[in-house]
Scaffold this motif. Structure first.
Motif, PDB file in Angstrom:
ATOM      1  N   VAL A   1       1.026  -1.471   0.260  1.00 51.25           N
ATOM      2  CA  VAL A   1      -0.203   0.015  -0.148  1.00 51.25           C
ATOM      3  C   VAL A   1       0.515   1.369  -0.008  1.00 51.25           C
ATOM      4  CG1 VAL A   1      -1.890   1.259   0.833  1.00 51.25           C
ATOM      5  CG2 VAL A   1      -1.777  -1.237   1.160  1.00 51.25           C
TER       6      VAL A   1
ATOM      7  N   ALA B   1       2.065   2.239  -3.001  1.00 51.10           N
ATOM      8  CA  ALA B   1       1.479   2.784  -3.968  1.00 51.10           C
ATOM      9  C   ALA B   1       0.982   1.317  -5.215  1.00 51.10           C
ATOM     10  CB  ALA B   1       1.168   3.374  -4.821  1.00 51.10           C
TER      11      ALA B   1
ATOM     12  N   THR C   1      -0.335  -1.568  -7.265  1.00 46.53           N
ATOM     13  CA  THR C   1      -2.248  -1.459  -7.186  1.00 46.53           C
ATOM     14  C   THR C   1      -2.435  -3.203  -8.495  1.00 46.53           C
ATOM     15  OG1 THR C   1      -1.791   0.065  -9.556  1.00 46.53           O
ATOM     16  CG2 THR C   1      -3.133   0.658  -7.608  1.00 46.53           C
TER      17      THR C   1
ATOM     18  N   PHE D   1      -2.840   5.516   0.128  1.00 50.38           N
ATOM     19  CA  PHE D   1      -2.338   5.692  -1.445  1.00 50.38           C
ATOM     20  C   PHE D   1      -2.421   6.498  -1.722  1.00 50.38           C
ATOM     21  CE2 PHE D   1      -4.301   1.319  -1.242  1.00 50.38           C
ATOM     22  CZ  PHE D   1      -3.857   1.015  -2.193  1.00 50.38           C
TER      23      PHE D   1
ATOM     24  N   MET E   1      -1.572   8.058  -4.775  1.00 47.40           N
ATOM     25  CA  MET E   1      -1.255   7.306  -6.289  1.00 47.40           C
ATOM     26  C   MET E   1      -0.382   7.922  -7.408  1.00 47.40           C
ATOM     27  SD  MET E   1      -3.600   5.128  -6.750  1.00 47.40           S
ATOM     28  CE  MET E   1      -4.287   3.526  -6.245  1.00 47.40           C
TER      29      MET E   1
ATOM     30  N   SER F   1      -8.592   3.697   1.172  1.00 42.33           N
ATOM     31  CA  SER F   1      -8.920   1.839   0.758  1.00 42.33           C
ATOM     32  C   SER F   1     -10.344   2.164   1.341  1.00 42.33           C
ATOM     33  CB  SER F   1      -7.664   1.009   0.680  1.00 42.33           C
ATOM     34  OG  SER F   1      -7.510   0.855   2.150  1.00 42.33           O
TER      35      SER F   1
ATOM     36  N   TRP G   1       5.345   7.666   2.712  1.00 36.67           N
ATOM     37  CA  TRP G   1       4.983   7.244   1.515  1.00 36.67           C
ATOM     38  C   TRP G   1       5.624   6.402   0.950  1.00 36.67           C
ATOM     39  CZ3 TRP G   1       1.012  11.269   1.937  1.00 36.67           C
ATOM     40  CH2 TRP G   1       0.336  10.781   1.999  1.00 36.67           C
TER      41      TRP G   1
ATOM     42  N   SER H   1       6.077   5.020  -1.884  1.00 36.62           N
ATOM     43  CA  SER H   1       5.802   5.853  -3.142  1.00 36.62           C
ATOM     44  C   SER H   1       6.201   6.787  -4.462  1.00 36.62           C
ATOM     45  CB  SER H   1       4.802   5.227  -3.809  1.00 36.62           C
ATOM     46  OG  SER H   1       3.505   6.220  -3.189  1.00 36.62           O
TER      47      SER H   1
END
Lengths: 405, 158
Positions: free
Chosen positions: A226, A229, A231, B52, B54, B77, B103, B105
């Motif tokens: 998560v 990120a 998916t 997230f 994204m 989520s 994060w 990401s």
């Protein structure tokens, strides 16, 4: 890395780091790196201590290019983002521009877009699993799956006129409607695809070698997936049931019943199982969509959005003007910004568009699903064996076109 | 939590640091002052359930000043909500706090934004180019970088 990666040697030899570790280059020209990714490994024996993933070999300035062409001229470029599932990219982009303009396409168009997107998902997963199996030594499976893909390509070819670069959708519609024989052709192709998938399933799922290579490798926890990120299949294999088609249904996905397979181990084997099941669910969706498929036009009726039919252009001054303006200036969405996500083969494919009210995008950003997956690759392979990179890299299904744009 | 509530909560918690909020075609946007960037993101993650990150990207609005934007798309989520968070950065050396502490990401996203727009993310552990090569001059997605810009030849490295 202990030393910043940019200070590391760039040559192709094996370097001794001096403390028992070796620095090893994997790629970019490596048969299992799918062409264009370089991983700088720091290894101790066969174990990976650290990894730095370097990308950019296929960067071709997609976003810059798109800022300099009209909205519809972007469509062929979107084919080249993910060239194994081009329709999802086409459709996602068209949906984003339509959202920006605040328009909806006719019902038949929505169904056709769902059908083509799901066929694309099938080709995407077939390629991923086939190539993965081949790299792990199961060459026969590759042919079963690629043969099935080839039949699907023929089907999509008949609709769009292109195997991997169809440039099929347009803002407000599609270039071509589904052909008359499409339902019958699909049924015939699905029969073969089902048989080939069943063969691959029998050859792989309980195969001890395949199990040994996939089970427990490339594992990632739910929390890390998560946070990175992740998916798509890679996230669902970790146990998070997030699928854009269910979470925020676009087109007409809310009218079909289909399941979202979810794994729990978060390893390569679960990713394989999730993909295998998703293919069956995609076929379910296509069959339901073909049953419900309404008759009618596929293009938005407004000539300010879609090109008028040729007979109108030649027989009517309004249509001629619309044709001219649309070709030269392009559609003109109002100033504003939108983000539209669709479920791509690898996960959430997002388009972030900014319009300044002219015929060209001001900013065009693609959120490629395999970008975050490749960003997490180093974490997935760390601690494992060099040989496991092959199964993990195959299962994250890196697609250079969308990764580097 | 309905979308308006998220924007209202942000405004209530951050006060004047929320420069602007708005909705367009169902997308909710909040523009945050650069100095509150990390604070706002942290609030989204820890209190509003946005797990997230994204997407994160840069944008260039030359000749407007402040010229640059950093745009994030968050997804929860838990509540199935989406939110766009932006900040505007001025000057020749745009810089904002990194979100890498919140994060994982953010790492590559910020590297790409640095590469393409030259936006500095303070606190990023390893901010170097991602798509272009190290000796590339300039930042290609800036509006003042020409479409067909040429680069000097680079020396072969061993």
């Amino acid at each position: 890395m202990e030393r910043p990666a940019h200070e590391l040697p760039k040559n192709w030899s094996l370097e001794n780091a001096g403390d028992g570790r070796l620095l090893l280059n994997m790629g970019p020209s490596h048969p299992a790196m799918h062409g264009i990714v370089r991983i700088l490994l720091s290894v101790e024996g066969e174990r990976i201590k650290d990894a730095d993933v370097e990308i950019g070999y296929l960067h071709r300035g997609f976003e810059k290019t798109c800022e300099n062409v009209t909205w519809n001229q972007v469509v062929p470029y979107t084919d080249r983002l993910n060239y194994v599932s081009p329709f999802i990219n086409n459709v996602g982009y068209a949906l984003a521009v339509e959202k920006l303009m605040g328009i909806e396409t006719p019902e038949r168009c929505k169904y056709a877009r769902v059908i083509m997107s799901e066929l694309s998902r099938l080709t995407d997963h077939l390629t991923c699993l086939g190539a993965n199996a081949m790299e792990l030594g199961a060459f026969t499976v590759y042919f079963y799956l690629i043969n099935a893909r080839e039949d699907l390509y023929r089907l999509t070819d008949a609709v769009a006129g292109g195997r991997i670069t169809p440039a099929w959708s347009r803002v407000g519609g599609v270039t071509r409607d589904l052909p008359d024989t499409f339902t019958a052709d699909t049924a015939a192709v699905f029969k073969k695809v089902r048989a080939n998938i069943a063969d691959a399933d029998r050859l792989l799922t309980r195969n001890p070698i395949f199990n040994g290579r996939l089970r427990g490798t490339g594992r990632i926890s739910k929390e890390d997936a998560v946070s990175l990120a992740f998916t798509g299949p890679a996230l669902r294999a970790s146990g998070v049931p997030y699928d854009v088609r269910k979470a925020s249904p676009y087109l007409v996905y809310d009218r079909f019943s289909f399941d979202v397979p979810v794994g729990d181990a978060g390893d390569n084997y679960d990713r394989y199982l999730v993909r295998l099941e998703e293919m069956r669910q995609s076929m379910r969706i296509v069959e339901q969509a073909l049953k419900q498929l309404p008759a009618g036009p596929v293009n938005h009726p407004d000539y300010g959005v879609t090109l008028p039919p040729k007979e109108e252009v030649y027989g009517n001054i309004e249509a001629l003007m619309a044709h001219f303006k649309l070709t030269y200036e392009g559609v003109k969405p109002p100033a504003g910004e939108v983000y539209q996500a669709v479920e791509g083969g690898n996960g959430e494919l997002g388009f972030y568009l900014v319009s300044d009210g002219t015929g060209r995008p001001w900013r065009m950003r693609v959120r490629p699903p395999c970008f975050t997956l490749t960003a997490g690759l180093g974490r997935l392979i760390k601690g494992g064996y060099i040989a496991d990179i092959i199964s993990t890299f195959g299962q994250i299904n890196m697609i250079g076109g969308e990764l580097e744009r | 939590m309905p979308a308006e509530n998220i924007l209202e909560t942000l405004k209530a918690k951050l006060g004047g640091k929320v420069a602007e909020t708005g909705s367009f075609r169902g997308d909710d946007t909040a523009v945050i002052a650069p100095e509150a960037w990390l604070e706002a993101a942290s609030l989204l993650k820890k209190e509003l359930g946005f797990d997230f990150l994204m997407d994160l990207c840069g944008a260039d609005y030359l000749p407007r000043e402040p010229r640059f934007e950093v745009v994030c798309h968050f997804y929860s989520s838990k509540t199935n909500a989406r939110l766009r968070l932006k900040t505007r950065l001025a000057g020749e050396k745009p810089a904002v706090d990194s979100l890498t502490s919140l994060w994982l990401s953010a790492d590559w996203f910020e590297r790409e934004a640095w590469d393409m727009y030259g936006i500095d993310f303070k606190g990023h552990p390893d901010l170097r180019r991602l798509l272009m090569y190290d000796s590339f001059e300039g930042h290609p997605l800036r509006k003042d970088y020409p479409l067909k810009g040429r680069q000097p030849r680079i020396d072969h490295k061993d």
